[in-house]
Scaffold this active site. Structure first.
Site, PDB file in Angstrom:
ATOM      1  N   LYS A   1       5.695   5.546  -1.701  1.00  0.00           N
ATOM      2  CA  LYS A   1       6.505   6.398  -0.828  1.00  0.00           C
ATOM      3  C   LYS A   1       7.998   6.275  -1.112  1.00  0.00           C
ATOM      4  O   LYS A   1       8.792   7.069  -0.609  1.00  0.00           O
ATOM      5  CB  LYS A   1       6.225   6.077   0.637  1.00  0.00           C
ATOM      6  CG  LYS A   1       4.868   6.582   1.111  1.00  0.00           C
ATOM      7  CD  LYS A   1       4.679   6.357   2.595  1.00  0.00           C
ATOM      8  CE  LYS A   1       3.327   6.912   3.068  1.00  0.00           C
ATOM      9  NZ  LYS A   1       3.120   6.706   4.514  1.00  0.00           N
TER      10      LYS A   1
ATOM     11  N   HIS B   1       0.806  -1.225   0.000  1.00  0.00           N
ATOM     12  CA  HIS B   1       0.000   0.000   0.000  1.00  0.00           C
ATOM     13  C   HIS B   1       0.841   1.279   0.000  1.00  0.00           C
ATOM     14  O   HIS B   1       0.422   2.303  -0.514  1.00  0.00           O
ATOM     15  CB  HIS B   1      -0.981  -0.001   1.179  1.00  0.00           C
ATOM     16  CG  HIS B   1      -0.328   0.183   2.518  1.00  0.00           C
ATOM     17  ND1 HIS B   1       0.337  -0.836   3.163  1.00  0.00           N
ATOM     18  CD2 HIS B   1      -0.235   1.275   3.337  1.00  0.00           C
ATOM     19  CE1 HIS B   1       0.792  -0.408   4.327  1.00  0.00           C
ATOM     20  NE2 HIS B   1       0.465   0.870   4.451  1.00  0.00           N
ATOM     21  N   ASP B   2       2.027   1.224   0.559  1.00  0.00           N
ATOM     22  CA  ASP B   2       2.867   2.426   0.606  1.00  0.00           C
ATOM     23  C   ASP B   2       4.044   2.351  -0.359  1.00  0.00           C
ATOM     24  O   ASP B   2       5.054   3.032  -0.165  1.00  0.00           O
ATOM     25  CB  ASP B   2       3.386   2.646   2.037  1.00  0.00           C
ATOM     26  CG  ASP B   2       2.355   3.329   2.919  1.00  0.00           C
ATOM     27  OD1 ASP B   2       1.443   3.974   2.370  1.00  0.00           O
ATOM     28  OD2 ASP B   2       2.457   3.217   4.149  1.00  0.00           O
TER      29      ASP B   2
ATOM     30  N   HIS C   1       1.903   9.523  -3.583  1.00  0.00           N
ATOM     31  CA  HIS C   1       2.435   8.161  -3.396  1.00  0.00           C
ATOM     32  C   HIS C   1       1.391   7.098  -3.752  1.00  0.00           C
ATOM     33  O   HIS C   1       1.743   5.997  -4.177  1.00  0.00           O
ATOM     34  CB  HIS C   1       2.924   7.965  -1.956  1.00  0.00           C
ATOM     35  CG  HIS C   1       1.848   7.620  -0.974  1.00  0.00           C
ATOM     36  ND1 HIS C   1       1.092   8.564  -0.311  1.00  0.00           N
ATOM     37  CD2 HIS C   1       1.388   6.415  -0.530  1.00  0.00           C
ATOM     38  CE1 HIS C   1       0.231   7.967   0.481  1.00  0.00           C
ATOM     39  NE2 HIS C   1       0.382   6.665   0.386  1.00  0.00           N
TER      40      HIS C   1
ATOM     41  N   ASP D   1      -5.436   1.180   8.425  1.00  0.00           N
ATOM     42  CA  ASP D   1      -4.238   1.998   8.249  1.00  0.00           C
ATOM     43  C   ASP D   1      -4.249   3.193   9.197  1.00  0.00           C
ATOM     44  O   ASP D   1      -3.235   3.515   9.834  1.00  0.00           O
ATOM     45  CB  ASP D   1      -4.165   2.462   6.791  1.00  0.00           C
ATOM     46  CG  ASP D   1      -2.790   3.010   6.428  1.00  0.00           C
ATOM     47  OD1 ASP D   1      -1.782   2.487   6.947  1.00  0.00           O
ATOM     48  OD2 ASP D   1      -2.730   3.953   5.612  1.00  0.00           O
TER      49      ASP D   1
END
Length: 417
Positions: A284, A280-281, A309, A363
């Site tokens: 970034k 999910h990140d 992101h 999250d």
């Protein structure tokens, strides 16, 4: 007339094919008695030749009919079974379909499929006298430490489960997958005659087909496991840029799966959530450290850079064609809000994909109860109260209700312990 009748009754099978011979013999004897004459040698020879000839033809026809019927049943069983095998999606379903084929082949009354579960041989499916031993692990009776998948002792131990009359005649066929990978055994027993060459050939052909199907399923499973481990490792490496203590990915993945299971989602959707939690990140990785680790509020430009992101991560994953669409949806839209005020697309309500709506709750909760460069960790109670207050504005009310109930039940379980 006898020959004509014999030709007409051969196709009827059973006792009908013998009726012309019996009638001819009775008629021939009756004619001798009625006319009270001794038969000539050529008459006797002709009568015997006719009876013996038709008898041999009847025996041959009977044998041919049995073979034809057996071949017909075999082809039908394999045709129907191949469809079921093709529809099977896991090893257990393939083995169940295989057992059904063996039953339709009618080669033996007792048979079993032995395969390996976590390295231990087990009877996974069976019929006849083997049925009571389904799901039973097979271990050496003498506690020997022999190789499980290399020696013939597995077949010996399985056959020894039956009484001697039930295993008077035995047939053991190995199941091999790709690259001669040994996947298991097929064992058949019966009380009477030996297995014929045709029967052995059919069972061996079936075993090769079954092995090919199982080998393909195991290969796909290995590939999925490798994908899962790779994505997990990638997620763990990425979180180190954003979470000095680590553990964020594992925490949100575990909690997301619990909530998804509570909502009744199937295995495929659970996998999509798991992979989405890992990734999910991902975007970034393109966010500068000066923004990612800034202690304090972000200005407008920094906030815009941070918000990119979600789409960056989504774009990076486009070439991974094995990822389901629901995983990509989670990566792109897990910062959307129920009221439409989120990013990157400003989706509202039910327009936000399910996986993203579910994951956003988890999250945010994990971000609140763990320290960040811009804030200390909140208490569990304070975090849950904040989430509750955002229901209907930031979060899906139905998913939030399920999450709060799940967390409440977890608290109750701790009190009981």
């Amino acid at each position: 007339m006898t020959v004509l009748c014999a030709a007409l009754t051969q196709r009827l099978g059973g006792l009908w094919r013998w009726m012309p011979i019996v009638i001819y013999a009775l008629a021939f004897t009756a004619s001798l008695i009625f006319y009270n004459t001794a038969p000539g040698p050529w008459s006797l020879v002709g009568a015997l030749a006719l009876i013996l000839g038709l008898g041999l033809l009847s025996i041959r026809e009977s044998s041919t009919a049995r073979e034809t019927e057996w071949l017909h049943n075999t082809v039908k069983a394999l045709e129907e079974g191949s469809v079921k095998l093709g529809e099977a999606r896991d090893a257990e379903a393939i083995i169940r379909a295989g057992i059904a084929i063996l039953q339709n082949l009618r080669v033996a009354p007792h048979f079993a499929v032995v395969a390996y579960r976590r390295g231990t041989p087990m009877i996974l499916a069976a019929r006849g006298a083997f049925e009571p031993f389904i799901e039973q692990p097979i271990v050496p009776s003498d506690n020997d430490s022999r190789s499980v998948q290399a020696d013939h002792w597995v077949a010996e131990e399985v056959l020894a489960l039956l009484k001697r009359p039930q295993r008077k005649t035995q047939l053991v066929v190995n199941i091999y997958g790709r690259a001669t990978q040994h996947l298991g055994l097929i064992l058949l027993t019966r009380e009477d005659r030996e297995f014929e060459a045709d029967e052995k050939s059919v069972v061996e052909s079936f075993a090769r087909f079954l092995g090919a199907q199982l080998g393909q399923v195991y290969a796909i499973r290995e590939l999925r496991d490798a994908n899962d481990l790779t994505l997990k490792a990638l997620g763990s490496a990425l979180e180190r840029r954003d979470d000095d203590t680590g553990g964020h990915t594992q925490r949100v993945m575990t909690l997301s799966l619990r909530l998804a299971a509570r909502l009744g989602w199937d295995d495929e959707r659970l996998k999509a959530v798991r992979w989405g939690a890992y990734l999910h990140d991902l975007g970034k990785i393109a966010v500068p450290d000066s923004i990612l680790h800034k202690r304090g509020p972000l200005d407008a430009n920094e906030r815009a850079s941070m918000q990119r992101h979600a789409t960056l991560g989504y774009d990076m994953l486009q070439d991974l064609h094995f990822l389901p669409a629901e995983t990509l949806d989670l990566v792109r839209h897990h910062h959307e809000r129920w009221d439409g005020g989120g990013y990157p697309s400003g989706l509202r309500g039910q327009d936000i994909p399910d996986t993203a709506r579910l994951f956003s709750i988890i999250d945010v909760y994990d971000a609140l109860v763990n320290a960040r460069p811009y804030k200390p960790a909140w208490s569990r109670e304070r975090a849950l109260q904040e989430l509750r207050s955002q229901t209907g504005s930031q979060f899906d009310p139905q998913f939030m209700d399920a999450f709060l109930r799940m967390m409440s039940e977890q608290d109750d379980a701790k009190l009981v312990r």
